[in-house]
Design an enzyme around this catalytic site. Structure first.
Site, PDB file in Angstrom:
ATOM      1  N   TYR A   1       0.814  -1.213   0.000  1.00  0.00           N
ATOM      2  CA  TYR A   1       0.000   0.000   0.000  1.00  0.00           C
ATOM      3  C   TYR A   1       0.848   1.263   0.000  1.00  0.00           C
ATOM      4  O   TYR A   1       2.003   1.253   0.406  1.00  0.00           O
ATOM      5  CB  TYR A   1      -0.996   0.002   1.163  1.00  0.00           C
ATOM      6  N   CYS A   2       0.226   2.339  -0.514  1.00  0.00           N
ATOM      7  CA  CYS A   2       0.829   3.676  -0.510  1.00  0.00           C
ATOM      8  C   CYS A   2      -0.310   4.678  -0.296  1.00  0.00           C
ATOM      9  O   CYS A   2      -1.373   4.310   0.183  1.00  0.00           O
ATOM     10  CB  CYS A   2       1.602   3.949  -1.802  1.00  0.00           C
ATOM     11  N   ARG A   3      -0.120   5.920  -0.686  1.00  0.00           N
ATOM     12  CA  ARG A   3      -1.157   6.936  -0.484  1.00  0.00           C
ATOM     13  C   ARG A   3      -2.364   6.704  -1.391  1.00  0.00           C
ATOM     14  O   ARG A   3      -3.494   6.732  -0.946  1.00  0.00           O
ATOM     15  CB  ARG A   3      -0.578   8.332  -0.721  1.00  0.00           C
TER      16      ARG A   3
ATOM     17  N   GLY B   1      -2.273   4.285  -4.355  1.00  0.00           N
ATOM     18  CA  GLY B   1      -2.243   3.041  -5.125  1.00  0.00           C
ATOM     19  C   GLY B   1      -1.268   3.085  -6.288  1.00  0.00           C
ATOM     20  O   GLY B   1      -0.994   2.055  -6.903  1.00  0.00           O
TER      21      GLY B   1
ATOM     22  N   MET C   1      -4.154   4.593   1.005  1.00  0.00           N
ATOM     23  CA  MET C   1      -4.594   5.163   2.275  1.00  0.00           C
ATOM     24  C   MET C   1      -5.682   6.219   2.085  1.00  0.00           C
ATOM     25  O   MET C   1      -6.462   6.469   2.994  1.00  0.00           O
ATOM     26  CB  MET C   1      -3.408   5.751   3.046  1.00  0.00           C
TER      27      MET C   1
END
Length: 104
Positions: free
Chosen positions: A64-66, A68, A93
């Protein structure tokens, strides 16, 4: 190539204590502000630190990241390195916060 995952499915897996590897590829300031746990290797360091994840080549890995985007790149890097079951958290996120807020 593994199917990507939505936040609702990830939350269900977490609530059920399912066995998978969670990997955060954001920057340290992003992680400090809000995270849902897991291993932490920023995308810029991932190629050099791939060996730290070697034992998980056959395991389900959810990245995961901010939003995608970076986790999508991380998924590609990991698949090229031989990881068999890498899933990108769609919406990252941002989607998690929309659905579940930023509290723990």
């Amino acid at each position: 190539m593994a199917q990507d995952i939505r936040v609702q499915e990830l939350k269900s897996k977490m609530d059920a204590n399912e066995d998978f590897v969670l990997l955060d590829v954001r920057e340290p300031n992003e992680r400090a502000a809000f995270n849902i746990g897991g291993e932490f290797i920023p995308l810029g360091s991932l190629m050099g630190r791939m060996g730290e994840l070697e034992q998980h080549k056959e395991d389900e890995v959810i990245v995961y990241c901010r939003s995608g985007n970076r986790s999508g790149l991380a998924k590609e890097f990991m698949e090229r390195a031989g990881f068999k079951n890498v899933r990108n958290l769609l919406g990252g996120m941002m989607s998690w916060a929309e659905n579940y807020g930023t509290g723990k």
